[in-house]
Motif scaffolding. Sequence first.
Motif, mmCIF file in Angstrom:
data_model
loop_
_atom_site.group_PDB
_atom_site.id
_atom_site.type_symbol
_atom_site.label_atom_id
_atom_site.label_comp_id
_atom_site.label_asym_id
_atom_site.label_seq_id
_atom_site.Cartn_x
_atom_site.Cartn_y
_atom_site.Cartn_z
ATOM 1 N N GLN A 191 0.824 -1.207 0.000
ATOM 2 C CA GLN A 191 0.000 0.000 0.000
ATOM 3 C C GLN A 191 0.860 1.260 0.000
ATOM 4 O O GLN A 191 0.576 2.211 -0.736
ATOM 5 N N VAL A 192 1.923 1.259 0.799
ATOM 6 C CA VAL A 192 2.809 2.431 0.820
ATOM 7 C C VAL A 192 3.458 2.607 -0.548
ATOM 8 O O VAL A 192 3.513 3.717 -1.078
ATOM 9 N N VAL A 212 2.921 5.993 -2.751
ATOM 10 C CA VAL A 212 4.085 6.801 -3.133
ATOM 11 C C VAL A 212 4.179 6.882 -4.653
ATOM 12 O O VAL A 212 4.350 7.966 -5.219
ATOM 13 N N ALA A 213 4.043 5.744 -5.330
ATOM 14 C CA ALA A 213 4.138 5.723 -6.792
ATOM 15 C C ALA A 213 3.055 6.578 -7.435
ATOM 16 O O ALA A 213 3.288 7.244 -8.445
ATOM 17 N N GLY A 214 1.865 6.577 -6.844
ATOM 18 C CA GLY A 214 0.759 7.343 -7.394
ATOM 19 C C GLY A 214 0.765 8.809 -6.990
ATOM 20 O O GLY A 214 -0.052 9.585 -7.463
ATOM 21 N N GLY A 215 1.671 9.202 -6.099
ATOM 22 C CA GLY A 215 1.779 10.597 -5.691
ATOM 23 C C GLY A 215 0.894 11.002 -4.527
ATOM 24 O O GLY A 215 0.926 12.151 -4.098
ATOM 25 N N GLN A 216 0.100 10.075 -3.980
ATOM 26 C CA GLN A 216 -0.737 10.431 -2.833
ATOM 27 C C GLN A 216 0.096 10.640 -1.570
ATOM 28 O O GLN A 216 -0.326 11.341 -0.660
ATOM 29 N N LEU A 217 1.260 9.998 -1.496
ATOM 30 C CA LEU A 217 2.215 10.238 -0.417
ATOM 31 C C LEU A 217 3.435 10.906 -1.045
ATOM 32 O O LEU A 217 4.297 10.233 -1.599
ATOM 33 N N SER A 270 6.902 5.979 -13.477
ATOM 34 C CA SER A 270 6.344 5.880 -14.822
ATOM 35 C C SER A 270 5.057 5.064 -14.797
ATOM 36 O O SER A 270 4.820 4.268 -13.886
ATOM 37 N N LEU A 271 4.235 5.268 -15.794
ATOM 38 C CA LEU A 271 2.989 4.519 -15.911
ATOM 39 C C LEU A 271 3.279 3.020 -15.925
ATOM 40 O O LEU A 271 2.604 2.244 -15.257
ATOM 41 N N GLN A 277 2.882 -2.724 -10.629
ATOM 42 C CA GLN A 277 2.499 -2.991 -9.241
ATOM 43 C C GLN A 277 1.112 -3.620 -9.131
ATOM 44 O O GLN A 277 0.780 -4.235 -8.128
ATOM 45 N N LEU A 278 0.310 -3.489 -10.179
ATOM 46 C CA LEU A 278 -1.025 -4.097 -10.186
ATOM 47 C C LEU A 278 -1.015 -5.560 -10.639
ATOM 48 O O LEU A 278 -2.016 -6.254 -10.495
#
Length: 125
Positions: free
Chosen positions: A19-20, A24-29, A84-85, A91-92
């Motif tokens: 989750q972290v 982080v990868a998505g920019g929410q953290l 990157s995308l 990660q999915l």
Amino acid sequence: MFILNPHSSVPIYQQLVEQVRRLVAGGQLPPGAELPSVREMAQEHTVHPMTISRAYSLLEAEGVLERRRGKPMAVAARKKSHSSLTARLKQLEPQLDALALSARQLELSTDEVVAQLRRKLGDKS
């Protein structure tokens, strides 16, 4: 912010690590964002503090988090603003593999699965 499922087959520390990484990868953290202390996180989710400590230590070893003396763990500075995308989609992969297997076992069509996923994501298209 974090959802830890004690009934999952995935160990709790691994759930937190994943989750972290995603947040982080998505920019929410963003870099510099502080995470709850080990004690706070353990109390909130009713888990042993060593479980949280293990997750934080793994993330620190990967360079995702940084330890700051006398302060909470924080998201480490990244070399580029967002992963990157391709890296984020990678990660999915484990969840997509599980979803695909479940859909095949339930004999659901691709359209049915995609429609359900769109509903879950709140996609109106």
